[in-house]
Design a protein around this motif. Structure first.
Motif, short mmCIF file in Angstrom:
data_model
loop_
_atom_site.label_atom_id
_atom_site.label_comp_id
_atom_site.label_asym_id
_atom_site.label_seq_id
_atom_site.Cartn_x
_atom_site.Cartn_y
_atom_site.Cartn_z
N ALA A 21 -37.41 -4.38 30.93
CA ALA A 21 -37.49 -2.92 31.07
C ALA A 21 -37.78 -2.28 29.71
CB ALA A 21 -36.16 -2.40 31.61
N SER A 28 -32.28 2.83 27.25
CA SER A 28 -30.88 3.11 27.64
C SER A 28 -30.11 3.82 26.53
CB SER A 28 -30.17 1.80 27.97
OG SER A 28 -30.00 1.07 26.77
N PHE A 85 -30.65 -10.81 30.08
CA PHE A 85 -30.18 -9.90 31.13
C PHE A 85 -29.88 -8.50 30.59
CE2 PHE A 85 -29.85 -14.02 33.09
CZ PHE A 85 -30.37 -13.76 34.36
N LEU A 86 -29.59 -8.39 29.28
CA LEU A 86 -29.41 -7.05 28.69
C LEU A 86 -30.76 -6.36 28.53
CD1 LEU A 86 -26.78 -8.08 25.98
CD2 LEU A 86 -26.34 -6.47 27.85
N ARG A 135 -33.39 -6.86 30.22
CA ARG A 135 -33.92 -6.50 31.55
C ARG A 135 -33.43 -5.14 32.00
NH1 ARG A 135 -33.54 -11.70 35.59
NH2 ARG A 135 -34.63 -13.16 34.25
N ARG A 136 -32.30 -4.73 31.46
CA ARG A 136 -31.74 -3.43 31.83
C ARG A 136 -32.01 -2.37 30.77
NH1 ARG A 136 -27.85 -3.46 35.88
NH2 ARG A 136 -27.80 -1.22 35.44
N GLY A 137 -32.95 -2.67 29.88
CA GLY A 137 -33.36 -1.65 28.90
C GLY A 137 -32.39 -1.46 27.75
N ARG A 176 -25.21 -14.53 31.42
CA ARG A 176 -25.65 -13.58 32.45
C ARG A 176 -24.48 -12.72 32.95
NH1 ARG A 176 -27.29 -16.16 38.11
NH2 ARG A 176 -25.01 -16.20 38.28
N LYS A 202 -23.71 -8.61 32.52
CA LYS A 202 -23.42 -7.68 33.63
C LYS A 202 -22.18 -6.85 33.32
CE LYS A 202 -25.07 -10.47 37.48
NZ LYS A 202 -24.58 -11.33 38.56
N ILE A 209 -22.88 -4.33 30.57
CA ILE A 209 -23.68 -3.19 31.11
C ILE A 209 -22.76 -2.23 31.87
CG2 ILE A 209 -25.49 -2.59 32.78
CD1 ILE A 209 -26.78 -5.41 31.98
N LYS A 210 -21.85 -2.80 32.66
CA LYS A 210 -20.92 -1.97 33.45
C LYS A 210 -20.07 -1.10 32.52
CE LYS A 210 -17.89 -4.12 36.09
NZ LYS A 210 -17.50 -5.25 36.90
N SER A 264 -22.44 1.44 30.03
CA SER A 264 -23.43 2.38 30.62
C SER A 264 -22.76 3.69 31.03
CB SER A 264 -24.10 1.75 31.83
OG SER A 264 -24.79 0.60 31.41
#
Ligand code: SF4
Length: 457
Positions: free
Chosen positions: A136, A140, A159-160, A162-164, A446, A450, A453-454, A457
Motif C-alpha cells: 500500500a 498511515s 505485513f506492516l 501492506r497496510r501503509g 505476521r 497485526k 497495527i491494531k 492505528s
C-alpha cells in the motif's frame, strides 16, 4: 482435481550428486508447468483440509492448488502471498514432511501432494511473468522499527508495509536476511531469492540500516522516540555446547560459525572466520536440519570423511527426512545412538571424540523417545574438525535491558500477544519462542504486525 489415482506423487528432480557437490547451487529443480499442474490436480480439495492446519501459516493450500491445476496463475499467486510473506522461500526450506505434507490426507496412502514444490513453482512462474507482491502507499502516518532482518523481521515488515505503515529495518550484519542469508546454505536456498524479497520491501518504501547495532550505532532512546512501535526479530543465534570436557579445543566449532564462514566466502567477502575442512575428517554432532547443513557443506568443502553423530535413532531425528536422504546420497556417514562423552585432545587440538552408546526408552512430552546411556560402552571416533550443531539459545543483547524488556529463565523475551513488558516493544520468532523454524518465525512476524497495527492505528 482428485486425480491422485491417475498421477502418482512426484518430487522435484534433483541435480546429479557428482554435479551438485561441485558447487553451492540449489539441489532441487523447480517443477515445469505441466508437472506442477498435474501434481496440483491430485488434490482432493478436502472440506476440512489438514494441510492448512499442518502449515504454521495456515496457508490456503487447497485454494492455490486448485488455481494452479486450472491455470489461473495470477489468482494462485495472490492466494499464496495473502498469508505468507515469502512463499517461494518456504516452499524450498520448510520440512514439509513434518508440516503441510505430513498432514495431507493422501500422505498415508497415495502419497501427499508435493505442496512445497508447487508453492515454489507457482511463485517463481509468477515472478517470471512480471508479477510482484503488492504493497500500500505509505500514508498511515505511522512508523515502526523492525530490529533484525531474518524471517520474522522480513515477515513483520511485509505485513506492516501492506497496510501503509512506514518501516525502518535495523540489521547488525552487512547484508539483510539473517538466517536466510548467512545460516541456510545456498544448496537449499539461493541467496538471490532472499535479496529479491528484501528489494521488494525497499521498493515499497522500507529503509534498511545495515551494520547497525542497537545501543551502539543507533541509540535505544532515539529508537523509542522516533517510532510508534518497535518489533524485535533478533533470532536465537547463540550456539549450544555439549558441556563436555575438551569442548574448548581450537578445532571444535559451533555450527553457525562454520556455515556463516562458508556463506560469506561464497558471497565474495573476505572473512577471517572461514573454517577450512579440506582433506580433514569432520565429525558433526547433532541430528537436526542445521547438522545436515553442516555435513553437506563439509562434503562440498572437500572433507576426507564426514560423519554425523546423533544420540537417538534415525526415526527420531528432529529434522526433515529429505535432508537426511540428501546427506546420505552425498556421502555422509551416520552413527546413531551415540552421545558425546569427552573430546580427546593433544595440546589444544581435538584428535577425536569419546562416545557412549545409547538406547531409547519411553517417549517424553515432545513425543520423542528418551535417551539412556549404556555404561561402559565408550569408544573413540577420530576427528580433525568437530562441529557442534546442538541447537541455539537467544543471545539477550544489552539493549534489551535498556529497553526494559523482560526476559525469562532461558533468555527468551517475555510477551503477551507479542507485546513485551515495554508496551511500545513487540517481539517474535526465535528470540521469543526459542529456536524453531523459519516458517514459525514468519507466523510470529505476521501476527505481531497485526497486533501492532491494531494498537497504533
Ligand atoms: Fe508447507 Fe511451509 Fe508452505 Fe506452509 S509455508 S504450505 S508448511 S511449505
Amino acid at each position: 482435481m482428485l486425480n491422485f489415482t491417475k498421477f502418482e506423487r512426484i518430487n522435484p528432480e534433483k541435480r546429479d550428486v557428482l554435479q551438485r557437490l561441485k558447487d553451492y547451487g540449489e539441489v532441487y529443480q523447480i517443477f515445469g508447468k505441466h508437472r506442477a499442474r498435474e501434481q496440483a490436480d491430485r488434490c482432493m480439495q478436502c472440506g476440512d483440509p489438514y494441510c492448512h492446519t499442518g502449515c504454521p501459516l495456515h496457508n490456503f493450500i487447497p485454494a492455490w492448488l486448485k488455481q494452479t491445476a486450472e491455470k489461473n496463475m495470477d489468482l494462485a499467486f495472490a492466494l499464496s502471498n495473502e498469508t505468507s510473506p515469502f512463499p517461494e522461500i518456504l516452499g524450498r526450506i520448510c520440512p514439509q514432511d513434518k508440516l503441510c505434507e505430513g498432514a495431507c490426507s493422501l500422505n498415508t496412502g497415495h502419497g501427499a501432494i508435493s505442496i512445497g514444490a508447487i508453492e515454489t513453482h507457482l511463485n517463481e512462474r509468477a515472478f517470471e511473468n512480471g508479477l510482484k507482491p503488492k504493497f500500500a502507499p505509505l500514508t498511515s502516518g505511522k512508523k515502526v522499527a523492525v530490529v533484525g532482518s531474518g524471517p520474522s523481521g522480513i515477515s513483520a515488515a511485509t505485513f506492516l508495509l501492506r497496510r501503509g505503515i512506514e518501516v525502518e529495518m535495523f540489521e547488525r550484519e552487512d547484508r539483510a536476511g539473517g538466517l536466510l542469508m548467512y545460516g541456510i546454505p545456498g544448496f537449499k536456498l539461493d541467496k538471490t531469492t532472499v535479496d529479491r524479497r528484501i528489494n521488494w520491501l525497499l521498493e515499497a518504501g522500507m529503509k534498511l540500516h545495515l551494520n547497525c547495532e542497537i545501543g551502539k550505532d543507533k541509540s535505544v532512546e532515539s529508537l523509542e522516540k522516533e517510532f510508534d512501535a518497535i518489533y524485535l526479530g533478533i533470532g536465537a543465534k547463540e550456539g549450544r555446547l555439549p558441556k563436555i570436557q575438551g569442548e574448548d579445543a581450537s578445532n571444535a566449532y559451533l555450527a553457525m560459525q562454520f556455515l556463516t564462514g562458508i556463506q560469506k566466502r561464497n558471497l565474495g567477502k573476505k572473512n577471517s572466520d572461514f573454517i577450512d575442512v579440506k582433506n580433514k575428517r569432520v565429525v558433526v554432532i547433532g541430528g537436526g536440519d542445521t547438522a545436515m547443513d553442516c555435513v553437506r557443506s563439509s562434503v562440498r568443502e572437500g572433507a576426507s570423511t564426514v560423519k554425523c553423530l546423533y544420540r537417538r535413532d534415525e526415526a527420531n531425528m528432529p529434522g526433515s527426512k529429505k535432508e537426511v536422504v540428501n546427506s546420505k546420497e552425498e556421502g555422509v556417514e551416520f552413527i546413531f545412538n551415540v552421545s558425546p562423552n569427552k573430546i580427546i585432545k593433544e595440546g589444544d587440538k581435538a584428535v577425536g571424540i569419546e562416545l557412549l552408546e545409547t538406547t531409547l526408552s519411553q517417549a517424553d512430552e515432545s513425543g520423542r523417545q528418551r535417551v539412556k546411556i549404556i555404561e561402559g560402552s565408550e569408544f573413540v571416533e577420530e576427528a580433525d574438525v568437530i562441529i557442534f550443531a546442538l541447537g541455539f539459545s537467544p543471545e539477550a543483547p544489552k539493549f534489551l535491558t535498556q529497553l526494559n524488556v523482560e526476559l525469562n529463565s532461558w533468555g527468551g523475551i517475555v510477551t503477551n500477544n507479542y507485546q513485551t513488558s515495554n508496551k511500545k516493544v513487540y517481539a517474535g520468532g526465535d528470540c521469543q519462542r526459542g529456536a524453531h523454524l523459519a516458517v514459525t518465525a514468519a507466523v510470529d512476524g505476521r501476527e505481531a504486525a497485526k497486533e501492532i497495527i491494531k494498537v497504533i492505528s
